[in-house]
Design an enzyme around this catalytic site. Sequence first.
Site, PDB file in Angstrom:
ATOM      1  N   HIS A  62      25.319  25.030   4.586  1.00 50.57           N
ATOM      2  CA  HIS A  62      24.056  24.798   5.294  1.00 50.57           C
ATOM      3  C   HIS A  62      23.317  23.635   4.648  1.00 50.57           C
ATOM      4  O   HIS A  62      23.723  23.171   3.572  1.00 50.57           O
ATOM      5  CB  HIS A  62      23.189  26.068   5.338  1.00 50.57           C
ATOM      6  CG  HIS A  62      22.677  26.543   4.012  1.00 50.57           C
ATOM      7  ND1 HIS A  62      23.508  26.867   2.952  1.00 50.57           N
ATOM      8  CD2 HIS A  62      21.406  26.765   3.562  1.00 50.57           C
ATOM      9  CE1 HIS A  62      22.782  27.268   1.927  1.00 50.57           C
ATOM     10  NE2 HIS A  62      21.493  27.204   2.260  1.00 50.57           N
ATOM     11  N   HIS A  64      20.390  23.206   3.123  1.00 53.62           N
ATOM     12  CA  HIS A  64      19.432  23.244   2.025  1.00 53.62           C
ATOM     13  C   HIS A  64      20.031  22.406   0.896  1.00 53.62           C
ATOM     14  O   HIS A  64      21.221  22.517   0.590  1.00 53.62           O
ATOM     15  CB  HIS A  64      19.152  24.680   1.573  1.00 53.62           C
ATOM     16  CG  HIS A  64      18.125  25.378   2.431  1.00 53.62           C
ATOM     17  ND1 HIS A  64      18.069  26.736   2.570  1.00 53.62           N
ATOM     18  CD2 HIS A  64      17.112  24.867   3.193  1.00 53.62           C
ATOM     19  CE1 HIS A  64      17.059  27.044   3.379  1.00 53.62           C
ATOM     20  NE2 HIS A  64      16.470  25.933   3.779  1.00 53.62           N
ATOM     21  N   ASP A  66      20.192  22.274  -2.275  1.00 55.25           N
ATOM     22  CA  ASP A  66      20.965  22.754  -3.426  1.00 55.25           C
ATOM     23  C   ASP A  66      22.417  23.053  -3.052  1.00 55.25           C
ATOM     24  O   ASP A  66      23.220  23.392  -3.918  1.00 55.25           O
ATOM     25  CB  ASP A  66      20.283  23.976  -4.072  1.00 55.25           C
ATOM     26  CG  ASP A  66      20.003  25.104  -3.092  1.00 55.25           C
ATOM     27  OD1 ASP A  66      19.769  24.821  -1.900  1.00 55.25           O
ATOM     28  OD2 ASP A  66      20.012  26.275  -3.516  1.00 55.25           O
ATOM     29  N   HIS A  67      22.743  22.894  -1.781  1.00 55.51           N
ATOM     30  CA  HIS A  67      24.122  23.117  -1.345  1.00 55.51           C
ATOM     31  C   HIS A  67      24.843  21.842  -0.907  1.00 55.51           C
ATOM     32  O   HIS A  67      26.025  21.881  -0.605  1.00 55.51           O
ATOM     33  CB  HIS A  67      24.157  24.150  -0.210  1.00 55.51           C
ATOM     34  CG  HIS A  67      23.751  25.517  -0.669  1.00 55.51           C
ATOM     35  ND1 HIS A  67      24.654  26.533  -0.890  1.00 55.51           N
ATOM     36  CD2 HIS A  67      22.542  26.011  -1.014  1.00 55.51           C
ATOM     37  CE1 HIS A  67      24.004  27.605  -1.327  1.00 55.51           C
ATOM     38  NE2 HIS A  67      22.720  27.315  -1.406  1.00 55.51           N
ATOM     39  N   HIS A 142      20.022  33.429   7.287  1.00 55.95           N
ATOM     40  CA  HIS A 142      19.227  32.669   6.327  1.00 55.95           C
ATOM     41  C   HIS A 142      18.077  31.983   7.061  1.00 55.95           C
ATOM     42  O   HIS A 142      17.979  32.061   8.278  1.00 55.95           O
ATOM     43  CB  HIS A 142      20.126  31.662   5.613  1.00 55.95           C
ATOM     44  CG  HIS A 142      19.533  31.106   4.351  1.00 55.95           C
ATOM     45  ND1 HIS A 142      18.877  31.886   3.428  1.00 55.95           N
ATOM     46  CD2 HIS A 142      19.494  29.837   3.858  1.00 55.95           C
ATOM     47  CE1 HIS A 142      18.459  31.118   2.430  1.00 55.95           C
ATOM     48  NE2 HIS A 142      18.807  29.879   2.667  1.00 55.95           N
ATOM     49  N   ASP A 212      24.103  31.508   1.167  1.00 58.21           N
ATOM     50  CA  ASP A 212      22.742  32.068   1.190  1.00 58.21           C
ATOM     51  C   ASP A 212      22.508  32.969   2.406  1.00 58.21           C
ATOM     52  O   ASP A 212      22.672  32.543   3.547  1.00 58.21           O
ATOM     53  CB  ASP A 212      21.721  30.930   1.219  1.00 58.21           C
ATOM     54  CG  ASP A 212      21.686  30.162  -0.089  1.00 58.21           C
ATOM     55  OD1 ASP A 212      22.593  30.374  -0.926  1.00 58.21           O
ATOM     56  OD2 ASP A 212      20.765  29.352  -0.272  1.00 58.21           O
ATOM     57  N   HIS A 270      24.285  32.112  -7.283  1.00 57.05           N
ATOM     58  CA  HIS A 270      23.011  31.640  -6.718  1.00 57.05           C
ATOM     59  C   HIS A 270      21.836  32.366  -7.371  1.00 57.05           C
ATOM     60  O   HIS A 270      20.919  32.846  -6.702  1.00 57.05           O
ATOM     61  CB  HIS A 270      22.994  31.850  -5.199  1.00 57.05           C
ATOM     62  CG  HIS A 270      22.021  30.944  -4.488  1.00 57.05           C
ATOM     63  ND1 HIS A 270      20.758  31.342  -4.143  1.00 57.05           N
ATOM     64  CD2 HIS A 270      22.130  29.661  -4.070  1.00 57.05           C
ATOM     65  CE1 HIS A 270      20.144  30.339  -3.518  1.00 57.05           C
ATOM     66  NE2 HIS A 270      20.948  29.313  -3.466  1.00 57.05           N
TER      67      HIS A 270
END
Lengths: 305, 305
Positions: A62, A64, A66-67, A142, A212, A270
Amino acid sequence: MTFRLKILGSNAAAPAHNRNQTSQLLQVRNSVFLIDCGEGTQLQLKKHKVKFSKINYIFISHLHGDHYYGLIGLISTMHLYGRTTTLNLFGPPGLLEIISLQLKYSDTSLKFDINFKEWTPEMSEVIFENNYMTVETFPLNHRISCSGFVFKEKPLSKKIIKENLPADILPSQIAILKKGQDVKDGNGEILFAASDYTSDPRDPFIYAFCSDTKFTTDIIPYVKNADLIYHEATFMEDMADRAELTYHSTAKQAAELAKKSNAKKLILGHFSTRYKELEPVLAEAKEIFENSYLGLEGTDFILLE
Amino acid sequence: MTFRLKILGSNAAAPAHNRNQTSQLLQVRNSVFLIDCGEGTQLQLKKHKVKFSKINYIFISHLHGDHYYGLIGLISTMHLYGRTTTLNLFGPPGLLEIISLQLKYSDTSLKFDINFKEWTPEMSEVIFENNYMTVETFPLNHRISCSGFVFKEKPLSKKIIKENLPADILPSQIAILKKGQDVKDGNGEILFAASDYTSDPRDPFIYAFCSDTKFTTDIIPYVKNADLIYHEATFMEDMADRAELTYHSTAKQAAELAKKSNAKKLILGHFSTRYKELEPVLAEAKEIFENSYLGLEGTDFILLE
């Protein structure tokens, strides 16, 4: 016949406590899959001596940061290293637009092609298949569209019991036995019965990556019976309200999901930056599902060497 | 009255040899400027214990990834840390479009504003000014539009010679002396002559940041007389052809530029990954300009504590 997973990042949101953001490397036979790519993933790959040239498939769960914020840097370095092999990139709508915009402004014409496969985050679909495995997406719950992935081997051939084989059997006849079929002569008479010369193979390995997500049993049909399941465990149970609010899960919930889906081994990850020490997180999961592990940087989970 | 520079990254293109990509932190009095922001800059800031909240100004010289791929991650982490103070971002056309697209797909509404000042890379302009300093851009000669920056203090007030001051002088009269003006009475008679009570201040400090560029004397009018000059030195002189081709400079050229522009101290950086050992790079520069230094991670260049 390798099937191994290496954790490259385990922290949520921002890097902290020497923990990086989400990234994992899965090798199934000759195929090397990078799953998510937080900032600094290229440094983690270097640290663990992974050759960038071996990575032909990258999956982003996805958008976000941090991914995936490490993706454009990794692609740029692959370009600088002279890569010419096509890179297969799998991601949600928007990913290619972002990468393309960055390449446009840097006036970079990559020396290699990026084959982009965009999926529909709201549904499940097989987005990759080769002769020995498939990768299937499934929707998570999410704050933005987010997918999980199931990496699954195809059913294996029967195993030949070599010591039982007659000396004069032909390779073509062995190939028939491997399929579990009897070898017959022109009249339909059985020459070699599969049951005499073969044994059942092991079950195909399954790795389920649950990125997530809020705790949801809706994903169980997709991830059931996994040999390895990764499930995010951003919080501990005393912060279940916060997990609910932020569309994340607790360690206990991750363990419940592993148990309900009949997984063999659970990997937690995570982790919220608030948890410097992770033993309590692990202990919480183990109360529900004993075979739980912390998915820390550098840890290998090996089903087959 | 601080004026200090900290190097956060010194490698070209991709991280290597424990060297990060370009980033520097300049503090002038209370203003903290981040100059370029390669991938992993937030980790470098953490390593050197720089509070993200102190950074209110970020300058990006150009849109090659090794100079800005860490920006979106840093912005995201500032957001997670609860920043509410406006961030002032200075960059070339395209930067805000990229950042905005990434924020859109992550469905992130930042808790703080980003004031974006876009400049015209082909010209020089003052893009920032406060009561004690200015920042001016100037065009470099790179493969894509790229700007350098001159951080310059404004002329300082005269220094009061305290021991000479009469006991009955008023604060308002001291303020006049500081401007270098004589204090006069109502009839225009000199009460206190500036020359009796003041001495000249030091010259204003100048830091010139010459990001990626081919060697060009065109920039000398902008960077002349700098106390500190940073100039990229991607290659050594035996690869001058390669430098020319890729719009980069050699260590010798960086030193020549420092010499011709009458700089006091030269900082070298943006080293090619091919140079694991940098002593020969430094030696090459020192032959031309003795006061040359390697701008390695963690190094401080302090004009005033």
